[in-house]
Design an enzyme around this catalytic site. Structure first.
Site, PDB file in Angstrom:
ATOM      1  N   TYR A  62      16.482  20.790  68.177  1.00 54.69           N
ATOM      2  CA  TYR A  62      16.245  21.529  66.930  1.00 54.69           C
ATOM      3  C   TYR A  62      15.672  22.920  67.238  1.00 54.69           C
ATOM      4  CZ  TYR A  62      16.945  17.228  64.214  1.00 54.69           C
ATOM      5  OH  TYR A  62      17.468  16.088  63.639  1.00 54.69           O
ATOM      6  N   GLY A 118      23.693  16.709  51.864  1.00 51.71           N
ATOM      7  CA  GLY A 118      23.826  18.154  51.971  1.00 51.71           C
ATOM      8  C   GLY A 118      23.623  18.893  50.661  1.00 51.71           C
ATOM      9  N   LEU A 121      23.839  15.618  45.949  1.00 50.58           N
ATOM     10  CA  LEU A 121      23.178  14.719  45.010  1.00 50.58           C
ATOM     11  C   LEU A 121      21.905  15.316  44.420  1.00 50.58           C
ATOM     12  CD1 LEU A 121      23.610  11.482  47.164  1.00 50.58           C
ATOM     13  CD2 LEU A 121      24.982  12.179  45.187  1.00 50.58           C
TER      14      LEU A 121
END
Length: 330
Positions: free
Chosen positions: A53, A220, A223
């Site tokens: 990350y 992503g 929702l």
């Protein structure tokens, strides 16, 4: 905050997992530290990251941000269940093709865990996760390396991420033959719009005593009330959400989803998280806030009890594949 056991272990973790993938790329260090402080104050004790990350030339940056936060002292490290991952190529820039800087060989696991410990500024990692399947490295070798790290006190538990059901079985059967503890968690793509994990991954995890940790619980942003936000002139869909909405069928599903929740006065993002918390085998979804406000919204999901009418409506809109083998064989 509510807590639960992580799979078959005695370890207690929060029902929400703080995802840190935005720390560095989207949120600066000061903002990231503020979010971690707020999460800890709210009772979230499960923090998830990965060695890669930060991405590209900044890979490792997110672990360093977390390490600097932990180094502020107090009781931060004692209160946090710290999880990171190994698999991605972490070779210095210009050496991306150099062998043995990625995947799950014993050599890379040893190298990667020491590098993560240095960036995280801690002496141990609570949950060390295999970020992807390594088809070239046998599980006998992987468990030999993990057992050494456990004996050295550098890690406590091992978990998987993005594993199919048969690899979860293979990993834990191999561990059992060796007398190793095996995987205790699986981190997988799982949400209302993407329920394929229910066919094989979730059943395998439950059979072998793994806690299920869903990533991308809002798919992503799909929702999170994306159509309503677009209509109101807010942030437009991008990435996975935009690709999904290009399908008229999926757009109709999402519209029905938003209409159902609007009828019951529910927020889409909070409902999507609350739904996952009702699913068998789920330890807690990963939330990746970019701001403290997004964290506050996620926290409300833990207290949200969805009416049976809403749960039935969600199943009707997003029915899922059903159990296997019936889903594909009968």
């Amino acid at each position: 905050m509510e807590y639960t056991q992580l799979g078959r272990t005695g370890l207690k973790v929060s029902r929400l997992v703080l995802g840190t993938m935005n720390f560095g790329p989207q949120t600066d260090e000061a903002g990231s530290h503020a979010i971690m402080d707020a999460a800890l104050d709210a009772g979230i004790n499960f923090f998830d990251t990965a060695n890669v990350y930060g991405w590209g030339e900044n890979k490792g940056r997110t672990e360093s941000i977390i390490g600097n936060w932990l180094a502020k002292g107090g009781d931060r490290r004692d209160r946090v269940v710290l999880a990171t991952k190994v698999y991605a190529n972490m070779a210095p820039d210009g050496q991306s093709a150099w062998p043995n800087h990625d995947k799950l060989s014993a050599l890379n696991i040893r190298r990667a865990v020491d590098a993560s410990l240095k960036r995280l500024r801690t002496d141990h990692i609570d949950l060390y996760q295999f970020h992807h399947v390594d088809r070239q490295t046998p599980f006998e070798e992987i468990w030999q390396a993990i057992d050494v790290l456990v004996q050295q006190g550098k890690i406590l538990y091992a978990g998987s991420s993005n594993f199919p059901g048969y690899k979860i079985a293979q990993a834990n059967e191999t561990a059992a033959r060796r007398g190793s503890y095996g995987l205790v968690s699986e981190q997988c793509l799982y949400n209302l719009a993407e329920r394929r994990a229910e066919m094989e991954v979730v059943p395998a995890a439950r059979e072998y005593g793994l806690g299920v940790i869903p990533w991308s619980p809002l798919h992503g942003g799909l929702l999170g009330g994306v159509i309503k936000k677009e209509a109101e002139g807010g942030r437009r869909a991008s990435g996975r959400a935009a690709d999904s909405l290009a399908s008229s069928t999926i757009r109709a599903q999402v519209q029905a989803y938003e209409d159902l929740l609007d009828k019951h006065g529910l927020e889409p993002g909070e409902t999507a998280l609350a739904w996952l918390l009702t699913r068998p085998g789920v330890t807690g979804p990963i939330v990746g806030p970019r701001t403290p406000e997004q964290l506050e919204s996620a926290l409300r999901a833990v207290e949200l009890e969805l009416p049976q009418e809403v749960l039935a409506g969600l199943d009707e809109i997003f029915p899922g594949p059903g159990p296997s083998p019936e889903a594909f064989a009968w």
